[in-house]
Design an enzyme around this catalytic site. Structure first.
Site, PDB file in Angstrom:
ATOM      1  N   ASP A  59       0.859  -1.186   0.000  1.00  0.00           N
ATOM      2  CA  ASP A  59       0.000   0.000   0.000  1.00  0.00           C
ATOM      3  C   ASP A  59       0.895   1.236   0.000  1.00  0.00           C
ATOM      4  OD1 ASP A  59       0.897  -0.276   2.637  1.00  0.00           O
ATOM      5  OD2 ASP A  59      -0.963   0.438   3.536  1.00  0.00           O
ATOM      6  N   TYR A  61       3.027   4.729   0.744  1.00  0.00           N
ATOM      7  CA  TYR A  61       3.738   5.296   1.892  1.00  0.00           C
ATOM      8  C   TYR A  61       2.767   6.130   2.716  1.00  0.00           C
ATOM      9  CZ  TYR A  61       7.970   4.198  -0.840  1.00  0.00           C
ATOM     10  OH  TYR A  61       8.953   3.568  -1.556  1.00  0.00           O
ATOM     11  N   PHE A  72       6.023   2.723  -4.640  1.00  0.00           N
ATOM     12  CA  PHE A  72       7.432   2.855  -4.258  1.00  0.00           C
ATOM     13  C   PHE A  72       8.059   4.191  -4.660  1.00  0.00           C
ATOM     14  CE2 PHE A  72       6.715  -1.755  -4.687  1.00  0.00           C
ATOM     15  CZ  PHE A  72       6.979  -2.131  -3.372  1.00  0.00           C
ATOM     16  N   HIS A 180       9.340  -8.498   0.458  1.00  0.00           N
ATOM     17  CA  HIS A 180       9.185  -7.055   0.269  1.00  0.00           C
ATOM     18  C   HIS A 180      10.523  -6.354   0.547  1.00  0.00           C
ATOM     19  CE1 HIS A 180       7.573  -2.988   0.947  1.00  0.00           C
ATOM     20  NE2 HIS A 180       6.515  -3.386   0.277  1.00  0.00           N
TER      21      HIS A 180
END
Length: 215
Positions: A59, A61, A72, A180
């Site tokens: 999801d 930031y 990202f 991740h």
């Protein structure tokens, strides 16, 4: 199919109206990211017909001045830890120096769909919009791209992203799955996974133009 056509179909579905009711309520009563007008930025920068690579995360930031609708990617000088680790793996994998300014729109413009499984978040509360209905929306995005009759790379980072693997059964496509890039999991399989070189090797094998990972 264009994204606008896809969205019109989703808007007719019951889950979508419930999803947007929750999202609108959150944006009205809390600070949320990205800015409301940027929620679907991933599809504004990358047309469905141009997709060569899908990078899927969790999801957005959840700190101020970071998320802008591309997974990202940030528009600020202070890089989030996950993005720092992506750059670190990019440099190690490709053996090049990367211009680390945070903005990944140059990848989106090359056909890299920078997508999260959930497209909104409340400030300072990671995964706070989980189970709003975004997962159904992004399931349907992935199902659609899976039907495309051309080679596409799916890079799935983390458990949320890898939950979509069950929808990826097109033999023309390549799946690259790892942990991740967050500090909590980057040393458990993200570092050393070489997703960027593997992507370009696959594109080269299929006579497609390579992704220029550096600006």
């Amino acid at each position: 199919m264009t994204f606008d056509e896809f969205l019109k179909e989703e808007e007719k579905k019951d889950y979508y109206s419930k999803l947007m009711d929750k999202v609108n309520d959150e944006y009205k009563n809390h600070i949320c990211y990205p800015e409301y007008n940027n929620i679907f930025n991933a599809f504004k920068y990358t047309n469905l017909d141009d997709i060569k690579v899908v990078i899927l995360g969790q999801d957005p930031y959840h700190e101020p001045n970071q998320a802008h609708g591309l997974a990202f990617s940030v528009l600020c000088e202070k890089l989030p830890p996950s993005l720092k680790n992506i750059y670190k793996e990019m440099e190690s994998d490709l053996n090049i120096k990367i211009n680390q300014d945070g903005n990944l729109d140059y990848l989106a413009k090359q056909g890299v769909l920078l997508l999260n499984t959930v497209l909104t978040v409340r400030e300072k509360e990671a995964n706070s919009h989980k189970n709003f209905g975004w997962e159904i929306f992004t399931d349907n995005v992935i199902k659609l791209i899976n039907t495309f009759d051309r080679p596409i790379v799916f890079i799935l980072w983390g458990n949320n992203a890898q939950s979509k693997i069950k929808y990826l059964n097109n033999p023309k496509h390549l799946i690259i799955a790892s942990n991740h890039p967050s500090p909590l999991s980057c040393y458990r399989g993200f570092f050393g996974s070489k997703p960027f070189s593997k992507t370009n090797e696959f594109l080269k094998e299929n006579n497609l133009s390579l992704i220029k990972w550096n600006k």
